[in-house]
Design a protein around this motif. Structure first.
Motif, PDB file in Angstrom:
ATOM      1  N   SER A  27      38.475  31.576  35.512  1.00  0.00           N
ATOM      2  CA  SER A  27      38.758  31.565  34.202  1.00  0.00           C
ATOM      3  C   SER A  27      37.142  32.154  33.514  1.00  0.00           C
ATOM      4  CB  SER A  27      38.610  30.613  33.358  1.00  0.00           C
ATOM      5  OG  SER A  27      37.491  29.844  34.141  1.00  0.00           O
ATOM      6  N   GLY A  28      35.961  32.742  34.928  1.00  0.00           N
ATOM      7  CA  GLY A  28      34.982  32.944  34.830  1.00  0.00           C
ATOM      8  C   GLY A  28      34.716  34.567  34.046  1.00  0.00           C
ATOM      9  N   GLY A  29      35.465  35.326  34.172  1.00  0.00           N
ATOM     10  CA  GLY A  29      35.445  36.698  33.445  1.00  0.00           C
ATOM     11  C   GLY A  29      35.393  37.874  35.085  1.00  0.00           C
ATOM     12  N   ALA A  30      36.183  37.582  35.845  1.00  0.00           N
ATOM     13  CA  ALA A  30      36.177  38.035  36.907  1.00  0.00           C
ATOM     14  C   ALA A  30      37.616  39.026  37.173  1.00  0.00           C
ATOM     15  CB  ALA A  30      35.862  37.723  38.352  1.00  0.00           C
ATOM     16  N   SER A  31      37.314  40.137  37.348  1.00  0.00           N
ATOM     17  CA  SER A  31      39.235  40.765  37.341  1.00  0.00           C
ATOM     18  C   SER A  31      39.472  40.298  38.560  1.00  0.00           C
ATOM     19  CB  SER A  31      38.795  42.268  37.364  1.00  0.00           C
ATOM     20  OG  SER A  31      37.876  42.862  38.791  1.00  0.00           O
ATOM     21  N   PRO A  32      40.561  40.396  38.703  1.00  0.00           N
ATOM     22  CA  PRO A  32      41.451  40.200  40.276  1.00  0.00           C
ATOM     23  C   PRO A  32      40.831  41.386  41.184  1.00  0.00           C
ATOM     24  CG  PRO A  32      43.275  40.248  38.666  1.00  0.00           C
ATOM     25  CD  PRO A  32      41.770  40.665  37.859  1.00  0.00           C
ATOM     26  N   GLU A  33      40.732  42.842  40.928  1.00  0.00           N
ATOM     27  CA  GLU A  33      40.128  43.459  42.284  1.00  0.00           C
ATOM     28  C   GLU A  33      38.376  43.230  42.197  1.00  0.00           C
ATOM     29  OE1 GLU A  33      41.750  44.721  38.495  1.00  0.00           O
ATOM     30  OE2 GLU A  33      43.397  44.416  39.378  1.00  0.00           O
ATOM     31  N   GLU A  34      37.910  41.840  41.702  1.00  0.00           N
ATOM     32  CA  GLU A  34      36.227  41.734  41.798  1.00  0.00           C
ATOM     33  C   GLU A  34      36.875  40.942  43.010  1.00  0.00           C
ATOM     34  OE1 GLU A  34      33.787  42.577  38.504  1.00  0.00           O
ATOM     35  OE2 GLU A  34      35.583  41.169  37.632  1.00  0.00           O
ATOM     36  N   LEU A  35      37.791  40.246  42.573  1.00  0.00           N
ATOM     37  CA  LEU A  35      37.537  38.831  43.658  1.00  0.00           C
ATOM     38  C   LEU A  35      38.435  39.461  44.700  1.00  0.00           C
ATOM     39  CD1 LEU A  35      39.564  36.217  40.812  1.00  0.00           C
ATOM     40  CD2 LEU A  35      36.949  36.353  41.687  1.00  0.00           C
ATOM     41  N   VAL A  36      39.737  40.054  45.125  1.00  0.00           N
ATOM     42  CA  VAL A  36      40.793  39.777  46.297  1.00  0.00           C
ATOM     43  C   VAL A  36      41.003  41.815  46.151  1.00  0.00           C
ATOM     44  CG1 VAL A  36      41.416  38.163  46.801  1.00  0.00           C
ATOM     45  CG2 VAL A  36      42.783  39.775  44.912  1.00  0.00           C
ATOM     46  N   GLU A  37      40.806  42.025  47.619  1.00  0.00           N
ATOM     47  CA  GLU A  37      41.801  43.371  47.935  1.00  0.00           C
ATOM     48  C   GLU A  37      42.310  43.789  46.728  1.00  0.00           C
ATOM     49  OE1 GLU A  37      40.150  45.330  51.070  1.00  0.00           O
ATOM     50  OE2 GLU A  37      38.422  43.968  51.777  1.00  0.00           O
ATOM     51  N   ASP A  38      43.898  42.871  47.193  1.00  0.00           N
ATOM     52  CA  ASP A  38      45.004  43.384  46.662  1.00  0.00           C
ATOM     53  C   ASP A  38      44.940  41.985  46.237  1.00  0.00           C
ATOM     54  OD1 ASP A  38      47.291  43.613  46.289  1.00  0.00           O
ATOM     55  OD2 ASP A  38      48.017  43.297  48.438  1.00  0.00           O
ATOM     56  N   PRO A  39      45.758  42.617  44.911  1.00  0.00           N
ATOM     57  CA  PRO A  39      45.487  41.440  43.596  1.00  0.00           C
ATOM     58  C   PRO A  39      46.638  40.465  44.231  1.00  0.00           C
ATOM     59  CG  PRO A  39      45.851  43.688  42.470  1.00  0.00           C
ATOM     60  CD  PRO A  39      45.650  44.035  44.170  1.00  0.00           C
ATOM     61  N   ASP A  40      48.113  41.330  44.270  1.00  0.00           N
ATOM     62  CA  ASP A  40      49.123  40.352  45.033  1.00  0.00           C
ATOM     63  C   ASP A  40      48.315  39.287  45.242  1.00  0.00           C
ATOM     64  OD1 ASP A  40      50.617  41.846  43.688  1.00  0.00           O
ATOM     65  OD2 ASP A  40      51.053  42.593  45.425  1.00  0.00           O
ATOM     66  N   ASP A  41      47.215  39.423  45.996  1.00  0.00           N
ATOM     67  CA  ASP A  41      47.094  38.151  46.878  1.00  0.00           C
ATOM     68  C   ASP A  41      45.796  37.022  46.428  1.00  0.00           C
ATOM     69  OD1 ASP A  41      47.693  38.847  49.360  1.00  0.00           O
ATOM     70  OD2 ASP A  41      45.356  40.343  50.285  1.00  0.00           O
TER      71      ASP A  41
END
Length: 67
Positions: A27-41
């Motif tokens: 919920s901190g505003g990070a996009s999925p791309e910033e958190l993991v390489e593959d958004p499905d993960d």
């Protein structure tokens, strides 16, 4: 080697802070791309983060009991 009171308190604080930070990542505003390489993960990554946060909180609680 036993921890001193001050070090124990700061370790508890560090563990609790890390757990809160991990739990707030989604919920901190990070996009999925910033958190993991593959958004499905992303869902699996969040689950693993929650498990890690729970472990950190348990570690802090265990140290708190010894004070």
């Amino acid at each position: 080697m036993a921890l001193g009171v001050k070090r124990r308190q700061l370790r508890i604080q560090a563990l609790e802070t890390a757990a809160q930070y991990i739990k707030s990542m989604e919920s901190g505003g990070a996009s999925p791309e910033e958190l993991v390489e593959d958004p499905d993960d992303l869902e699996l990554f969040i689950e693993e983060c929650e498990k890690l946060a729970d472990k950190l909180e348990a570690m802090a609680e265990k140290l708190q009991i010894k004070i």
